[in-house]
Design a protein around this motif. Structure first.
Motif, PDB file in Angstrom:
ATOM      1  N   ALA A   5       0.834  -1.204   0.000  1.00 33.35           N
ATOM      2  CA  ALA A   5       0.000   0.000   0.000  1.00 33.35           C
ATOM      3  C   ALA A   5       0.866   1.250   0.000  1.00 33.35           C
ATOM      4  CB  ALA A   5      -0.928  -0.016   1.216  1.00 33.35           C
ATOM      5  N   PHE A   6       1.921   1.240   0.796  1.00 37.24           N
ATOM      6  CA  PHE A   6       2.835   2.390   0.862  1.00 37.24           C
ATOM      7  C   PHE A   6       3.488   2.641  -0.494  1.00 37.24           C
ATOM      8  CE2 PHE A   6       7.170   4.001   1.662  1.00 37.24           C
ATOM      9  CZ  PHE A   6       6.857   5.196   2.300  1.00 37.24           C
ATOM     10  N   LEU A   7       3.923   1.580  -1.169  1.00 33.99           N
ATOM     11  CA  LEU A   7       4.560   1.718  -2.480  1.00 33.99           C
ATOM     12  C   LEU A   7       3.599   2.313  -3.500  1.00 33.99           C
ATOM     13  CD1 LEU A   7       6.932   1.168  -4.415  1.00 33.99           C
ATOM     14  CD2 LEU A   7       6.007  -1.130  -4.754  1.00 33.99           C
ATOM     15  N   LEU A   8       2.373   1.812  -3.532  1.00 30.82           N
ATOM     16  CA  LEU A   8       1.393   2.308  -4.498  1.00 30.82           C
ATOM     17  C   LEU A   8       1.008   3.750  -4.200  1.00 30.82           C
ATOM     18  CD1 LEU A   8      -0.931  -0.814  -4.879  1.00 30.82           C
ATOM     19  CD2 LEU A   8       0.920  -0.053  -6.381  1.00 30.82           C
ATOM     20  N   GLU A   9       0.894   4.090  -2.928  1.00 31.32           N
ATOM     21  CA  GLU A   9       0.567   5.465  -2.561  1.00 31.32           C
ATOM     22  C   GLU A   9       1.694   6.426  -2.937  1.00 31.32           C
ATOM     23  OE1 GLU A   9      -2.258   4.256   1.270  1.00 31.32           O
ATOM     24  OE2 GLU A   9      -0.150   4.826   1.537  1.00 31.32           O
ATOM     25  N   CYS A  10       2.935   6.008  -2.737  1.00 29.42           N
ATOM     26  CA  CYS A  10       4.077   6.844  -3.120  1.00 29.42           C
ATOM     27  C   CYS A  10       4.139   7.015  -4.633  1.00 29.42           C
ATOM     28  CB  CYS A  10       5.374   6.232  -2.599  1.00 29.42           C
ATOM     29  SG  CYS A  10       5.621   6.412  -0.825  1.00 29.42           S
ATOM     30  N   ALA A  11       3.880   5.929  -5.377  1.00 29.29           N
ATOM     31  CA  ALA A  11       3.897   6.006  -6.835  1.00 29.29           C
ATOM     32  C   ALA A  11       2.814   6.956  -7.340  1.00 29.29           C
ATOM     33  CB  ALA A  11       3.716   4.618  -7.442  1.00 29.29           C
ATOM     34  N   ALA A  12       1.620   6.855  -6.760  1.00 30.09           N
ATOM     35  CA  ALA A  12       0.534   7.754  -7.158  1.00 30.09           C
ATOM     36  C   ALA A  12       0.871   9.197  -6.819  1.00 30.09           C
ATOM     37  CB  ALA A  12      -0.763   7.326  -6.477  1.00 30.09           C
ATOM     38  N   THR A  13       1.459   9.415  -5.639  1.00 31.69           N
ATOM     39  CA  THR A  13       1.837  10.770  -5.224  1.00 31.69           C
ATOM     40  C   THR A  13       2.860  11.368  -6.178  1.00 31.69           C
ATOM     41  OG1 THR A  13       1.411  10.238  -2.903  1.00 31.69           O
ATOM     42  CG2 THR A  13       2.815  12.141  -3.358  1.00 31.69           C
ATOM     43  N   ALA A  14       3.895  10.589  -6.510  1.00 29.59           N
ATOM     44  CA  ALA A  14       4.927  11.076  -7.424  1.00 29.59           C
ATOM     45  C   ALA A  14       4.337  11.426  -8.782  1.00 29.59           C
ATOM     46  CB  ALA A  14       6.018  10.019  -7.576  1.00 29.59           C
ATOM     47  N   ALA A  15       3.432  10.578  -9.278  1.00 28.87           N
ATOM     48  CA  ALA A  15       2.824  10.831 -10.583  1.00 28.87           C
ATOM     49  C   ALA A  15       1.965  12.087 -10.556  1.00 28.87           C
ATOM     50  CB  ALA A  15       1.991   9.628 -11.005  1.00 28.87           C
ATOM     51  N   LEU A  16       1.192  12.262  -9.509  1.00 29.25           N
ATOM     52  CA  LEU A  16       0.314  13.429  -9.417  1.00 29.25           C
ATOM     53  C   LEU A  16       1.117  14.723  -9.277  1.00 29.25           C
ATOM     54  CD1 LEU A  16      -2.438  11.970  -7.065  1.00 29.25           C
ATOM     55  CD2 LEU A  16      -2.654  12.465  -9.506  1.00 29.25           C
ATOM     56  N   ILE A  17       2.164  14.683  -8.452  1.00 29.38           N
ATOM     57  CA  ILE A  17       3.012  15.870  -8.298  1.00 29.38           C
ATOM     58  C   ILE A  17       3.713  16.193  -9.614  1.00 29.38           C
ATOM     59  CG2 ILE A  17       5.083  16.777  -7.160  1.00 29.38           C
ATOM     60  CD1 ILE A  17       2.714  16.798  -5.338  1.00 29.38           C
ATOM     61  N   GLY A  18       4.248  15.170 -10.283  1.00 30.67           N
ATOM     62  CA  GLY A  18       4.920  15.385 -11.559  1.00 30.67           C
ATOM     63  C   GLY A  18       3.996  15.980 -12.606  1.00 30.67           C
ATOM     64  N   MET A  19       2.750  15.493 -12.664  1.00 25.00           N
ATOM     65  CA  MET A  19       1.790  16.028 -13.631  1.00 25.00           C
ATOM     66  C   MET A  19       1.420  17.463 -13.295  1.00 25.00           C
ATOM     67  SD  MET A  19       0.039  15.564 -16.362  1.00 25.00           S
ATOM     68  CE  MET A  19       0.133  13.779 -16.617  1.00 25.00           C
ATOM     69  N   ALA A  20       1.193  17.745 -12.014  1.00 23.18           N
ATOM     70  CA  ALA A  20       0.817  19.101 -11.610  1.00 23.18           C
ATOM     71  C   ALA A  20       1.924  20.102 -11.935  1.00 23.18           C
ATOM     72  CB  ALA A  20       0.493  19.121 -10.117  1.00 23.18           C
ATOM     73  N   VAL A  21       3.169  19.755 -11.607  1.00 19.88           N
ATOM     74  CA  VAL A  21       4.286  20.664 -11.883  1.00 19.88           C
ATOM     75  C   VAL A  21       4.486  20.810 -13.386  1.00 19.88           C
ATOM     76  CG1 VAL A  21       6.760  21.043 -11.564  1.00 19.88           C
ATOM     77  CG2 VAL A  21       5.383  20.146  -9.685  1.00 19.88           C
ATOM     78  N   SER A  22       4.290  19.730 -14.141  1.00 18.43           N
ATOM     79  CA  SER A  22       4.415  19.798 -15.601  1.00 18.43           C
ATOM     80  C   SER A  22       3.431  20.804 -16.185  1.00 18.43           C
ATOM     81  CB  SER A  22       4.171  18.412 -16.213  1.00 18.43           C
ATOM     82  OG  SER A  22       5.148  17.485 -15.805  1.00 18.43           O
ATOM     83  N   LEU A  23       2.201  20.772 -15.692  1.00 17.79           N
ATOM     84  CA  LEU A  23       1.191  21.710 -16.182  1.00 17.79           C
ATOM     85  C   LEU A  23       1.538  23.146 -15.811  1.00 17.79           C
ATOM     86  CD1 LEU A  23      -2.064  19.690 -15.399  1.00 17.79           C
ATOM     87  CD2 LEU A  23      -1.005  20.065 -17.636  1.00 17.79           C
ATOM     88  N   LEU A  24       2.203  23.331 -14.680  1.00 18.16           N
ATOM     89  CA  LEU A  24       2.573  24.677 -14.248  1.00 18.16           C
ATOM     90  C   LEU A  24       3.719  25.255 -15.081  1.00 18.16           C
ATOM     91  CD1 LEU A  24       2.379  24.340 -10.349  1.00 18.16           C
ATOM     92  CD2 LEU A  24       0.820  25.609 -11.842  1.00 18.16           C
ATOM     93  N   VAL A  25       4.704  24.421 -15.446  1.00 18.75           N
ATOM     94  CA  VAL A  25       5.870  24.934 -16.166  1.00 18.75           C
ATOM     95  C   VAL A  25       5.669  24.920 -17.676  1.00 18.75           C
ATOM     96  CG1 VAL A  25       7.397  24.167 -14.324  1.00 18.75           C
ATOM     97  CG2 VAL A  25       7.068  22.694 -16.304  1.00 18.75           C
ATOM     98  N   TRP A  26       4.634  24.251 -18.159  1.00 15.45           N
ATOM     99  CA  TRP A  26       4.402  24.158 -19.599  1.00 15.45           C
ATOM    100  C   TRP A  26       4.258  25.536 -20.262  1.00 15.45           C
ATOM    101  CZ3 TRP A  26       4.959  21.329 -23.698  1.00 15.45           C
ATOM    102  CH2 TRP A  26       4.174  21.529 -24.828  1.00 15.45           C
ATOM    103  N   PRO A  27       3.493  26.476 -19.701  1.00 14.72           N
ATOM    104  CA  PRO A  27       3.394  27.798 -20.348  1.00 14.72           C
ATOM    105  C   PRO A  27       4.737  28.502 -20.474  1.00 14.72           C
ATOM    106  CG  PRO A  27       1.642  27.519 -18.736  1.00 14.72           C
ATOM    107  CD  PRO A  27       2.588  26.377 -18.537  1.00 14.72           C
ATOM    108  N   ALA A  28       5.606  28.361 -19.466  1.00 16.11           N
ATOM    109  CA  ALA A  28       6.929  28.996 -19.546  1.00 16.11           C
ATOM    110  C   ALA A  28       7.753  28.393 -20.669  1.00 16.11           C
ATOM    111  CB  ALA A  28       7.659  28.850 -18.212  1.00 16.11           C
ATOM    112  N   LEU A  29       7.654  27.081 -20.842  1.00 20.43           N
ATOM    113  CA  LEU A  29       8.419  26.428 -21.900  1.00 20.43           C
ATOM    114  C   LEU A  29       7.940  26.856 -23.279  1.00 20.43           C
ATOM    115  CD1 LEU A  29      10.644  24.311 -22.465  1.00 20.43           C
ATOM    116  CD2 LEU A  29       8.832  22.615 -22.637  1.00 20.43           C
ATOM    117  N   LEU A  30       6.650  27.112 -23.422  1.00 24.01           N
ATOM    118  CA  LEU A  30       6.120  27.540 -24.716  1.00 24.01           C
ATOM    119  C   LEU A  30       6.765  28.839 -25.185  1.00 24.01           C
ATOM    120  CD1 LEU A  30       2.292  26.773 -24.359  1.00 24.01           C
ATOM    121  CD2 LEU A  30       4.025  25.475 -25.616  1.00 24.01           C
ATOM    122  N   LEU A  31       7.156  29.701 -24.239  1.00 21.58           N
ATOM    123  CA  LEU A  31       7.814  30.956 -24.614  1.00 21.58           C
ATOM    124  C   LEU A  31       9.160  30.689 -25.272  1.00 21.58           C
ATOM    125  CD1 LEU A  31       7.099  33.103 -21.429  1.00 21.58           C
ATOM    126  CD2 LEU A  31       5.908  33.187 -23.627  1.00 21.58           C
TER     127      LEU A  31
END
Length: 328
Positions: A5-31
């Protein structure tokens, strides 16, 4: 059960954080994909590298901080806090817990995708290493700050390679086809790649992309490669004293190669990328030579993120648990 359970929760957390940060930095990269910072390609490459590594740094930092309290409890360094908040999801490997089906699915899928993409990187590295070893076993090294390995025959190669032991692969067929000035231009370009440590930066960017959304990972890699080529062109023009000479060498090597050689994988190759744009920049003398700071900037971001995570482990642990509880 608790460890799974701990492994799956950590994997989900990492994926969600990575996706959220990706969406935040995407507009800057477009410049950077447009004309922004066109005259300072080294800075553009540095910014693309930092943006590409941010999702990985955020994911690893948050997961590491969230895992610290149960780890400290397991080592006897802190009190077990899990008994005090049974009202939401537990991020803990000490106690048996029922992982929610949707959370387990997201975690399992994220972990599978991560392992698949990581396996692809390892496979490409091993394949490129085998090809380079085979080529270098036939070549003759020439001493220098960045040794040149002269490879007999075809294909026509001029590649900067090496993560630690930096060197240039140069085929005899290409060397014989260039004038001394053109060869000096090509080698100056590849030496710039090695000074910038572009082979290492490319690998680090690829590994960091495992934690980012695929669209951001691909875009950051593309922007970084293009900007790195332009930055090395500018450095080569300064080294030989003539941007037109470097542009001419680019065109000639591209014509000789005709198609991109696959021998050295993703290693920087002289004359292989966005030829028309690079020639125009060289002839117009638009690109300025600036110092690259990608590794230092990424290191500073990593240190800052690490210190923040270390100082707020309890908060981040509880925040992650609360977020998982609300989302799933």
């Amino acid at each position: 059960m608790a460890a799974l359970a701990f492994l799956l929760e950590c994997a989900a957390t990492a994926a969600l954080i990575g996706m959220a940060v990706s969406l935040l930095v995407w507009p800057a990269l477009l410049l950077f994909r447009g004309r922004a910072l066109q005259r300072v390609p080294a800075l553009r490459a540095d910014l693309a590298f930092v943006l590409g590594t941010l999702p990985a740094l955020a994911s690893m930092g948050v997961v590491a901080a969230a895992a610290t309290p149960p780890l400290a409890a397991a080592l006897g360094l802190a009190a077990d806090h899990c008994q005090g908040h049974g009202h939401h999801v537990h991020l803990c490997f000490l106690h048996a817990t029922h992982v929610r089906p949707l959370l387990a699915t997201v975690g399992a899928f994220s972990l599978a995708v991560f392992l698949f993409r990581a396996g692809g990187i390892v496979f490409r590295l091993l394949r490129v290493r085998a090809r380079l070893s085979a080529l270098e076993s036939l070549g003759t090294p020439r001493p220098g700050r960045f040794p040149i390995v002269a490879v007999p025959g075809a294909p026509r190669l001029c590649h900067a390679v090496g993560l630690v032991h930096r060197r240039i692969l140069l085929s005899a067929s290409l060397e014989e086809s260039l004038t001394p000035a053109e060869l000096r231009s090509a080698l100056a370009h590849e030496e710039a790649h090695l000074r910038r440590r572009d082979p290492l930066l490319g690998l680090l960017l690829g590994v960091a992309g495992l934690f980012a959304a695929p669209f951001l990972a691909r875009a950051c890699t593309a922007v970084h490669q293009m900007a790195a080529e332009e930055a090395c062109d500018a450095e080569a023009a300064v080294a030989v004293g003539d941007g037109g000479l470097v542009a001419g060498a680019l065109v000639k090597v591209a014509a000789l190669q005709r198609r991109l050689s696959n021998v050295a994988g993703d290693a920087p190759a002289f004359g292989a990328l966005a030829l028309e744009r690079r020639v125009r920049l060289l002839l117009d003398e638009e690109a300025r030579v600036t110092t690259t700071h990608a590794l230092r900037a990424a290191g500073a971001v990593t240190l800052a993120a690490g210190l923040f995570a270390l100082a707020h482990t309890a908060f981040l642990h509880h925040a992650v648990e609360t977020a998982l509880h609300l989302l799933f």
